[in-house]
Design an enzyme around this catalytic site. Structure first.
Site, PDB file in Angstrom:
ATOM      1  N   LYS A 179       8.137  -4.204   3.334  1.00  0.00           N
ATOM      2  CA  LYS A 179       7.512  -3.563   2.172  1.00  0.00           C
ATOM      3  C   LYS A 179       8.214  -2.238   1.867  1.00  0.00           C
ATOM      4  O   LYS A 179       8.997  -1.726   2.673  1.00  0.00           O
ATOM      5  CB  LYS A 179       6.023  -3.320   2.434  1.00  0.00           C
TER       6      LYS A 179
ATOM      7  N   ARG B 226     -10.147   1.406   4.036  1.00  0.00           N
ATOM      8  CA  ARG B 226      -9.062   1.363   3.070  1.00  0.00           C
ATOM      9  C   ARG B 226      -9.133   0.038   2.328  1.00  0.00           C
ATOM     10  O   ARG B 226      -9.604  -0.023   1.214  1.00  0.00           O
ATOM     11  CB  ARG B 226      -7.721   1.551   3.798  1.00  0.00           C
TER      12      ARG B 226
ATOM     13  N   TYR C 228      20.740  28.868  -4.830  1.00  0.00           N
ATOM     14  CA  TYR C 228      19.627  29.471  -5.566  1.00  0.00           C
ATOM     15  C   TYR C 228      18.965  30.605  -4.789  1.00  0.00           C
ATOM     16  O   TYR C 228      18.733  30.493  -3.578  1.00  0.00           O
ATOM     17  CB  TYR C 228      18.563  28.414  -5.899  1.00  0.00           C
TER      18      TYR C 228
ATOM     19  N   MET D 196      18.862  20.011  -6.578  1.00  0.00           N
ATOM     20  CA  MET D 196      18.482  18.675  -7.032  1.00  0.00           C
ATOM     21  C   MET D 196      19.502  17.603  -6.664  1.00  0.00           C
ATOM     22  O   MET D 196      19.147  16.541  -6.146  1.00  0.00           O
ATOM     23  CB  MET D 196      18.241  18.682  -8.541  1.00  0.00           C
TER      24      MET D 196
END
Length: 404
Positions: free
Chosen positions: A34, A141, A295, A348
Site C-alpha cells: 500500500k 479506526r 535562506y 524546496m
C-alpha cells in the site's frame, strides 16, 4: 536524470524470506504494498514479492489494487500465478464493480459495504465475492465492534449467497510495545469474536492479525504462536482448516520500529533497506569565511569551504528538519562513500552540502540522499518522526526500478 530511486530486488526478496522464516511455515506473510509500496513503487515491488513467494499482497484501495494487478501482468506473471490482493482500507459503492473486475478481496466491516458488493455480484452474473471481515478490538479506526454489532452483521452475511467470508482479521494498536496490556486485551476480544464467527456457522479460511512489529516482538509476546493456535482452533471447530497470516509492511523495505520496553527484536537487526535515493551535483562553488549559505543566513562559513548544490529539497521529500545552522548539525548525504553535511536550509528543490576535502567533485557526480550510509532512520531521528513517514514521503522525479 537528476533525482531518482533504485530498489534492490535482492534485498526486498531477502527481507520477505526473512520475515516468512520468522513467521514459521504454518503462518503466511501478507506483503503490504500500500501507499505505493511505502514510497518504493508498487509496480516495481509487487512482482518481486510475488516471485519471492508471497501468497497475498495488501493495497490501500481498489484503484491501487487494479494498478498492482496490471503491474503483475506486465511483469509476465499470469493471473493464475498472481497473489491474492487484499484491499485494506475499505471501499465505496462505485468501487464494487472494480473489485469484481480485478479479482480483489476487500476488507469489510459495514453492512452497506457488503450490500454494494452483493449488488455488483448480481450485475456480474452471480459471482461469489470473497471478503475479509475486520473486527475492531481496540483501534477505534475501522472494523465491526464485537458483541451485538458483530452478531447482527454475521447473521446478515450468513444469508448472502453472493458473499463468502474468506477471512477474519484484526489490527493490534501496540504491537511494538513489549508486555502491552492493550495487546492482551485485543487478543481476548478477538478470541471472543472468532467464537461468534464459528457459532454463526461461517467458515473463514484465513485468520490474521499483526504487522511487522508483531513478527519482531514475537519472542517476548508470542503473538504469532497465539494467532496460529487461534486459527487452528477455528479450523477444528469449522472444519475448514483455517490458516494464520500476519501482515508485514515497513519491514519488507528494511525498517522496523524498535520494540519498546525490552522486546526481543527478532528480525529488525537483520533487515536491509531496499531503497537508494540518488541525485547528481548541479553546481560547485567556493565560499570564504564569513559568507552565509541559504535562506535567512542560518549557516555562516567559519572557514573557506567547497559547496555542492543538489537538485533535491522538501518538495521531493527531503525533510526541512535536516537543515543545519552553526548551532545545530543537520542531515547529510553520501559522496564517494563519504558523508557530506547539509549546510543551511533545505529549500524546496535545492540543498547545499559541504564537500570540502573531497577532491575533484564536479557537476554530474552521483550523490546518495538516502541509502547505505544515510538511512531513513537517520532522517527520521533528525525530523522527529518515524521511518515510515520518510520513505513514504520520497517523491523522486524518476524511478530507475530494480537494482541489484
Amino acid at each position: 536524470m537528476k533525482n531518482w530511486v533504485e530498489v534492490s530486488e535482492r534485498r526486498l526478496a531477502g527481507n520477505y524470506r526473512l520475515l516468512q522464516e520468522a513467521a514459521g511455515a504454518e503462518t503466511a506473510v501478507l506483503a503490504v504494498v500500500k501507499a505505493n509500496a511505502y514510497g518504493h513503487g508498487a509496480a516495481v515491488c509487487a512482482p518481486v514479492l510475488a516471485r519471492a513467494g508471497a501468497e497475498w499482497l495488501g493495497v490501500t484501495d481498489v484503484a491501487e489494487g487494479a494498478a498492482v494487478r496490471e503491474a503483475l501482468a506486465g511483469a509476465g506473471i499470469s493471473r493464475g500465478e498472481q497473489p491474492e490482493i487484499l484491499v485494506m482500507s475499505g471501499l465505496l459503492r462505485e468501487d464494487a464493480g472494480d473489485v469484481i473486475r480485478h479479482g480483489l478481496t476487500p476488507v469489510v466491516w459495514l453492512r452497506e459495504q457488503m450490500e454494494w458488493l452483493v449488488e455488483a455480484a448480481g450485475q456480474s452474473g452471480g459471482v461469489v465475492m470473497p471478503v475479509h471481515v475486520e473486527i475492531d478490538t481496540g483501534m477505534a479506526r475501522q472494523g465491526v465492534a464485537p458483541g451485538e454489532e458483530l452478531e447482527a452483521l454475521l447473521g446478515w452475511v450468513k444469508g448472502q449467497t453472493a458473499l463468502r467470508v474468506d477471512g477474519v482479521m484484526t489490527h493490534f494498536a501496540s504491537s511494538e510495545v513489549a508486555g502491552s496490556a492493550q495487546t492482551v486485551a485485543q487478543r481476548k476480544r478477538f478470541e471472543e469474536a472468532m467464537g461468534a464467527v464459528v457459532a454463526a456457522g461461517l467458515r473463514p479460511v484465513w485468520v490474521h492479525a499483526g504487522n511487522s512489529s508483531t513478527l519482531d516482538n514475537q519472542g517476548g509476546e508470542g503473538n504469532v504462536a497465539w494467532l496460529r493456535g487461534l486459527a487452528a482452533g477455528v479450523g477444528a471447530k469449522s472444519g475448514v482448516g483455517a490458516k494464520s497470516m500476519v501482515r508485514t509492511g515497513i519491514a519488507l523495505y528494511g525498517y522496523c520500529l524498535p520494540i519498546e520496553g525490552g522486546g526481543l527484536n527478532t528480525v529488525r537487526r537483520e533487515l536491509q533497506p531496499v531503497m537508494t535515493w540518488k541525485t547528481r551535483v548541479i553546481g560547485v562553488r567556493e565560499v570564504e569565511a564569513g559568507e552565509t549559505v541559504g535562506y535567512n543566513g542560518i549557516f555562516v562559513a567559519e572557514r573557506a569551504m567547497q559547496l555542492a548544490l543538489l537538485p533535491v529539497g522538501y518538495a521531493d521529500g527531503l525533510r526541512r528538519e535536516l537543515s543545519a545552522s552553526n548551532a545545530r548539525l543537520g542531515g547529510w548525504a553520501m559522496v564517494r562513500g563519504q558523508r557530506v553535511a547539509i549546510v543551511g536550509r533545505v529549500s524546496m528543490n535545492l540543498t547545499v552540502v559541504d564537500v570540502s576535502g573531497i577532491a575533484d567533485v564536479a557537476v554530474g557526480d552521483e550523490v546518495v540522499v538516502l541509502g547505505d550510509g544515510v538511512t531513513a532512520d537517520d532522517h527520521a531521528r533528525l525530523a522527529g518522526t518515524i521511518a515510515y513517514e520518510i520513505v513514504c514521503g520520497v517523491q523522486a522525479a524518476h524511478r530507475c526500478g530494480i537494482a541489484g
